[in-house]
Design an enzyme around this catalytic site. Structure first.
Site, PDB file in Angstrom:
ATOM      1  N   HIS A  80      -8.234   3.317  -0.997  1.00  8.67           N
ATOM      2  CA  HIS A  80      -8.283   1.907  -1.405  1.00  8.67           C
ATOM      3  C   HIS A  80      -7.364   1.024  -0.564  1.00  8.67           C
ATOM      4  CE1 HIS A  80      -4.417   2.565  -3.364  1.00  8.67           C
ATOM      5  NE2 HIS A  80      -4.930   3.678  -3.867  1.00  8.67           N
ATOM      6  N   SER A  81      -6.959   1.483   0.608  1.00  8.77           N
ATOM      7  CA  SER A  81      -5.983   0.780   1.443  1.00  8.77           C
ATOM      8  C   SER A  81      -6.452  -0.600   1.894  1.00  8.77           C
ATOM      9  CB  SER A  81      -5.665   1.629   2.678  1.00  8.77           C
ATOM     10  OG  SER A  81      -4.950   0.893   3.638  1.00  8.77           O
ATOM     11  N   ASN A  82      -5.638  -1.621   1.598  1.00  7.11           N
ATOM     12  CA  ASN A  82      -5.882  -2.967   2.123  1.00  7.11           C
ATOM     13  C   ASN A  82      -5.771  -2.955   3.648  1.00  7.11           C
ATOM     14  OD1 ASN A  82      -5.880  -4.203  -0.547  1.00  7.11           O
ATOM     15  ND2 ASN A  82      -3.661  -3.929  -0.530  1.00  7.11           N
TER      16      ASN A  82
END
Length: 325
Positions: A80-82
């Site tokens: 889920h890394s921005n």
């Protein structure tokens, strides 16, 4: 842009991904409640994709990549890394291929869903942390080199001396944007690059402003050592001395990504009192830390909070957040 910082940064390749200065807003309702004047720098509005602080770092990282003839960018992060998503998106905008080396459960939510919608290549591994992911990233880079490609590897969160220049630049922006004399600047501290850049920028301008990091994950000797090294190496790049050291406070609640009732409540409070949405992984924890420290009188009378973005992370943690409200 402050001329001193502009001059120092002029020699470094940069691609413009942020077409404007992000606004600084006063938060009247929160300020009345905690007894200090709180302002927010809206780096959630940096303009590319979901916005956020990573875009500032990518202006210099991708500028460096292009100057070295790279044709593919590789970076790492959680599913889920921005950072991973906006890196892939920015690379595509600039005509580069991108490979995201990720860890975690593959669920079509949040940034992972956006990765897929945008057609960004992802490779998901069973890795315990980003350090292990970097080993996979380097292996992929070596494989690509053998194929005649020119890969450019970006570390977790863009936390490198080059990436740190993005928040040195941000200090130059703040210095000419606001007439308020801030006592402290508060930001979430994950990989450390944003806090390092703020600290170095304040050193360059000899500002009597405290850079304060709110640790949202791994905290302790490893993090402080990494932060010190980032500041030192970026200072060497710029040819300046470091005069300002950041302060670090632990509001991780034990681990990265752990969501608690306190975080859920502060997200709701800031949203309903000021109309600004925080995320549960970074800005929610950091703002909770700000409020707690401000009530203790530890941040001074005028506080600037850097909103580092990450709104899409909220959707990844939706069920957990609702269960805590």
């Amino acid at each position: 842009m402050h001329p001193k910082i502009f001059a120092l940064l002029a020699k470094f390749p940069r691609v413009e991904l942020i077409p404007w200065e992000t606004p600084i807003q006063y938060l009247p309702n929160i300020s009345r409640e905690i007894g200090a004047d709180v302002y927010i720098k809206r780096d959630d509005l940096t303009g590319l994709g979901i916005g956020g602080n990573k875009i500032r770092k990518l202006e210099y990282l991708l500028g460096d990549a292009l100057s070295k003839g790279a044709d593919v960018v590789i970076t790492v992060g959680a599913v889920h890394s921005n950072h991973a998503f906006v890196t892939g998106l920015a690379a595509k905008k600039l005509g580069l291929d991108a490979i995201l080396v990720l860890r975690g459960k593959e669920e079509l939510k949040g940034n992972y869903l956006l990765d897929k919608i945008m057609g960004i290549e992802t490779r998901v591994y069973d890795a315990k942390d980003s350090f292990e992911l970097m080993k996979y990233a380097e292996e992929i880079a070596e494989e690509l080199k053998r194929e005649g490609r020119k890969p450019y590897v970006i570390p977790p969160g863009g936390a490198s001396p080059i990436g740190t220049l993005g928040y040195v630049r941000a200090v130059g922006e703040i210095a000419t944007q606001s007439e308020v004399k801030f006592d402290s600047i508060v930001v979430a501290a994950g990989s450390g690059g944003t806090l390092a850049g703020l600290s170095l920028g304040l050193s360059i301008l000899n500002e009597d402003i405290r850079p304060v990091g709110i640790a949202v994950g791994r905290f302790g000797e490893v993090m402080t050592s990494k932060l010190d090294n980032l500041i030192k190496e970026a200072a060497e790049l710029l040819g300046v001395k470091v005069e300002v050291r950041p302060e670090l406070y632990d509001y991780s609640f034990g681990e990265y990504g752990k969501i608690t009732g306190e975080v859920a409540q502060i997200i709701r409070k800031v949203g309903t009192r000021e109309g600004i949405i925080l995320d549960p992984v970074y800005t929610g924890k950091a703002f909770y830390g700000l409020v707690d420290l401000a009530r203790k009188g530890e941040l001074g009378e005028k506080i600037l909070f850097i909103h580092t973005g990450g709104i899409s992370g909220t959707f990844h943690y939706g069920d957990k957040l609702l269960s805590l409200l």
